[in-house]
Scaffold this motif. Structure first.
Motif, PDB file in Angstrom:
ATOM      1  N   SER A   1       0.812  -1.217   0.000  1.00  0.00           N
ATOM      2  CA  SER A   1       0.000   0.000   0.000  1.00  0.00           C
ATOM      3  C   SER A   1       0.846   1.268   0.000  1.00  0.00           C
ATOM      4  O   SER A   1       0.312   2.368  -0.160  1.00  0.00           O
ATOM      5  CB  SER A   1      -0.922   0.015   1.222  1.00  0.00           C
ATOM      6  OG  SER A   1      -0.185   0.194   2.427  1.00  0.00           O
ATOM      7  N   ASP A   2       2.160   1.136   0.167  1.00  0.00           N
ATOM      8  CA  ASP A   2       3.059   2.286   0.227  1.00  0.00           C
ATOM      9  C   ASP A   2       3.494   2.663  -1.194  1.00  0.00           C
ATOM     10  O   ASP A   2       4.176   1.886  -1.864  1.00  0.00           O
ATOM     11  CB  ASP A   2       4.274   1.947   1.081  1.00  0.00           C
ATOM     12  CG  ASP A   2       5.190   3.132   1.314  1.00  0.00           C
ATOM     13  OD1 ASP A   2       5.144   4.101   0.520  1.00  0.00           O
ATOM     14  OD2 ASP A   2       5.975   3.103   2.279  1.00  0.00           O
ATOM     15  N   PRO A   3       3.138   3.861  -1.663  1.00  0.00           N
ATOM     16  CA  PRO A   3       3.515   4.260  -3.024  1.00  0.00           C
ATOM     17  C   PRO A   3       5.022   4.232  -3.265  1.00  0.00           C
ATOM     18  O   PRO A   3       5.466   3.921  -4.383  1.00  0.00           O
ATOM     19  CB  PRO A   3       2.965   5.688  -3.141  1.00  0.00           C
ATOM     20  CG  PRO A   3       1.851   5.748  -2.150  1.00  0.00           C
ATOM     21  CD  PRO A   3       2.290   4.875  -1.003  1.00  0.00           C
ATOM     22  N   ALA A   4       5.812   4.542  -2.236  1.00  0.00           N
ATOM     23  CA  ALA A   4       7.269   4.538  -2.410  1.00  0.00           C
ATOM     24  C   ALA A   4       7.792   3.125  -2.626  1.00  0.00           C
ATOM     25  O   ALA A   4       8.703   2.903  -3.430  1.00  0.00           O
ATOM     26  CB  ALA A   4       7.946   5.171  -1.190  1.00  0.00           C
ATOM     27  N   VAL A   5       7.239   2.152  -1.917  1.00  0.00           N
ATOM     28  CA  VAL A   5       7.635   0.756  -2.075  1.00  0.00           C
ATOM     29  C   VAL A   5       7.292   0.260  -3.473  1.00  0.00           C
ATOM     30  O   VAL A   5       8.042  -0.500  -4.089  1.00  0.00           O
ATOM     31  CB  VAL A   5       6.960  -0.121  -1.006  1.00  0.00           C
ATOM     32  CG1 VAL A   5       7.170  -1.612  -1.288  1.00  0.00           C
ATOM     33  CG2 VAL A   5       7.491   0.229   0.383  1.00  0.00           C
ATOM     34  N   MET A   6       6.157   0.717  -3.987  1.00  0.00           N
ATOM     35  CA  MET A   6       5.661   0.229  -5.275  1.00  0.00           C
ATOM     36  C   MET A   6       6.120   1.077  -6.458  1.00  0.00           C
ATOM     37  O   MET A   6       5.724   0.820  -7.597  1.00  0.00           O
ATOM     38  CB  MET A   6       4.125   0.185  -5.249  1.00  0.00           C
ATOM     39  CG  MET A   6       3.550  -0.678  -4.128  1.00  0.00           C
ATOM     40  SD  MET A   6       4.106  -2.396  -4.206  1.00  0.00           S
ATOM     41  CE  MET A   6       3.199  -2.973  -5.641  1.00  0.00           C
ATOM     42  N   ARG A   7       6.968   2.044  -6.209  1.00  0.00           N
ATOM     43  CA  ARG A   7       7.369   2.995  -7.258  1.00  0.00           C
ATOM     44  C   ARG A   7       7.889   2.317  -8.512  1.00  0.00           C
ATOM     45  O   ARG A   7       7.484   2.650  -9.629  1.00  0.00           O
ATOM     46  CB  ARG A   7       8.445   3.928  -6.696  1.00  0.00           C
ATOM     47  CG  ARG A   7       9.010   4.897  -7.726  1.00  0.00           C
ATOM     48  CD  ARG A   7      10.122   5.734  -7.127  1.00  0.00           C
ATOM     49  NE  ARG A   7      10.742   6.591  -8.139  1.00  0.00           N
ATOM     50  CZ  ARG A   7      11.818   7.336  -7.911  1.00  0.00           C
ATOM     51  NH1 ARG A   7      12.386   7.325  -6.711  1.00  0.00           N
ATOM     52  NH2 ARG A   7      12.323   8.073  -8.881  1.00  0.00           N
ATOM     53  N   TYR A   8       8.805   1.371  -8.363  1.00  0.00           N
ATOM     54  CA  TYR A   8       9.426   0.735  -9.530  1.00  0.00           C
ATOM     55  C   TYR A   8       8.717  -0.561  -9.934  1.00  0.00           C
ATOM     56  O   TYR A   8       9.229  -1.308 -10.762  1.00  0.00           O
ATOM     57  CB  TYR A   8      10.893   0.434  -9.241  1.00  0.00           C
ATOM     58  CG  TYR A   8      11.738   1.679  -9.068  1.00  0.00           C
ATOM     59  CD1 TYR A   8      11.944   2.566 -10.128  1.00  0.00           C
ATOM     60  CD2 TYR A   8      12.329   1.970  -7.846  1.00  0.00           C
ATOM     61  CE1 TYR A   8      12.714   3.706  -9.974  1.00  0.00           C
ATOM     62  CE2 TYR A   8      13.112   3.110  -7.679  1.00  0.00           C
ATOM     63  CZ  TYR A   8      13.299   3.978  -8.748  1.00  0.00           C
ATOM     64  OH  TYR A   8      14.059   5.101  -8.591  1.00  0.00           O
ATOM     65  N   LEU A   9       7.558  -0.794  -9.350  1.00  0.00           N
ATOM     66  CA  LEU A   9       6.809  -2.010  -9.656  1.00  0.00           C
ATOM     67  C   LEU A   9       5.498  -1.702 -10.371  1.00  0.00           C
ATOM     68  O   LEU A   9       5.135  -2.367 -11.338  1.00  0.00           O
ATOM     69  CB  LEU A   9       6.544  -2.794  -8.372  1.00  0.00           C
ATOM     70  CG  LEU A   9       7.812  -3.223  -7.631  1.00  0.00           C
ATOM     71  CD1 LEU A   9       7.498  -3.585  -6.191  1.00  0.00           C
ATOM     72  CD2 LEU A   9       8.463  -4.395  -8.346  1.00  0.00           C
ATOM     73  N   THR A  10       4.781  -0.686  -9.859  1.00  0.00           N
ATOM     74  CA  THR A  10       3.494  -0.312 -10.440  1.00  0.00           C
ATOM     75  C   THR A  10       3.386   1.186 -10.675  1.00  0.00           C
ATOM     76  O   THR A  10       2.308   1.673 -11.028  1.00  0.00           O
ATOM     77  CB  THR A  10       2.337  -0.738  -9.516  1.00  0.00           C
ATOM     78  OG1 THR A  10       2.448   0.010  -8.281  1.00  0.00           O
ATOM     79  CG2 THR A  10       2.379  -2.227  -9.225  1.00  0.00           C
ATOM     80  N   GLY A  11       4.467   1.927 -10.437  1.00  0.00           N
ATOM     81  CA  GLY A  11       4.396   3.373 -10.510  1.00  0.00           C
ATOM     82  C   GLY A  11       3.807   3.993  -9.256  1.00  0.00           C
ATOM     83  O   GLY A  11       3.449   5.169  -9.254  1.00  0.00           O
ATOM     84  N   GLY A  12       3.710   3.196  -8.186  1.00  0.00           N
ATOM     85  CA  GLY A  12       3.179   3.686  -6.918  1.00  0.00           C
ATOM     86  C   GLY A  12       1.774   3.213  -6.608  1.00  0.00           C
ATOM     87  O   GLY A  12       1.258   3.459  -5.518  1.00  0.00           O
ATOM     88  N   ARG A  13       1.145   2.535  -7.540  1.00  0.00           N
ATOM     89  CA  ARG A  13      -0.225   2.064  -7.331  1.00  0.00           C
ATOM     90  C   ARG A  13      -0.229   0.879  -6.366  1.00  0.00           C
ATOM     91  O   ARG A  13       0.526  -0.080  -6.556  1.00  0.00           O
ATOM     92  CB  ARG A  13      -0.834   1.645  -8.670  1.00  0.00           C
ATOM     93  CG  ARG A  13      -2.310   1.275  -8.618  1.00  0.00           C
ATOM     94  CD  ARG A  13      -2.828   0.888  -9.987  1.00  0.00           C
ATOM     95  NE  ARG A  13      -2.244  -0.372 -10.450  1.00  0.00           N
ATOM     96  CZ  ARG A  13      -1.299  -0.465 -11.364  1.00  0.00           C
ATOM     97  NH1 ARG A  13      -0.784   0.616 -11.934  1.00  0.00           N
ATOM     98  NH2 ARG A  13      -0.840  -1.642 -11.736  1.00  0.00           N
TER      99      ARG A  13
END
Length: 204
Positions: free
Chosen positions: A28-40
């Motif tokens: 749920s953390d946009p920073a964690v998902m930045r390079y995976l889903t663009g933050g989604r």
């Protein structure tokens, strides 16, 4: 906690059917998902109905020795994310992918290197693995730093999946790093790469 692997500061264990909330919070953390889903964020129902069942099925498929493992701090037991060491779905068992995804609170503390280094050692000394590889976006310099610290070698540039085309930096594509058992045996475990702040995770 039933440990799969222990390091100086971490315990890695198998996920259970009760761990969906940990994965939902992580994704749920946009920073964690930045390079995976663009933050989604990953939808909770996707975690509960697809991702977690797939993780649990992996333990059955690979006799519990390969797969994706929850990581906790030894001091206090906090969940910090996960690491994985697993083959491609139809790939040979002696070629495995290394990956991790850590909560922001765990960034910059050396956990990604520590956990990954321990998994490399287990893969090459206990699990009969011949080759370990990892992929990330070209612009994900934090994860590239980790791969270099692990003495993995940049072997190729790779296209990104179509669903990643909207992510900032995707126009630069992805990169693949590898290390063989022979290369790992030839090096010193404490050696490697340039220094840098650890952030985020490899593509998968």
């Amino acid at each position: 906690m039933d440990a799969y692997l222990e390091t100086e500061r971490l315990v890695l264990r198998r996920f259970t059917a009760d761990d969906a909330d940990l994965l939902i919070e992580l994704d749920s953390d946009p920073a964690v998902m930045r390079y995976l889903t663009g933050g989604r964020p990953t939808a909770p129902q996707v975690v509960r109905e697809q991702q977690l069942p797939r993780i649990l099925a992996g333990y059955e498929r690979w006799d519990g020795v390969l797969g994706l493992f929850a990581a906790h701090e030894k001091d206090g037991g906090a969940f910090i994310g996960w690491f994985h060491c697993r083959p491609e779905p139809e790939g040979p068992l002696d070629e495995v992918e290394l990956g991790y995804r850590l909560r922001q609170a765990a960034w910059g503390r050396g956990y990604a290197t520590e956990g990954s280094r321990a998994l490399l050692a287990k893969a090459f000394t206990e699990l009969g693995v011949r080759l370990v590889w990892a992929q990330t976006m070209s612009v994900n310099h934090g994860s590239r730093t980790i791969m270099e610290k692990l003495r993995m070698t940049l072997t190729d540039t790779v296209p990104l999946p179509a669903d990643m085309e909207a992510i900032e930096g995707s126009e630069h594509g992805g990169v693949r790093y590898e290390i063989t058992k022979e290369q790992w045996e030839a090096g010193s475990p404490g050696q490697a790469g340039r220094s840098g702040r650890e952030v985020d995770s490899p593509v998968r």
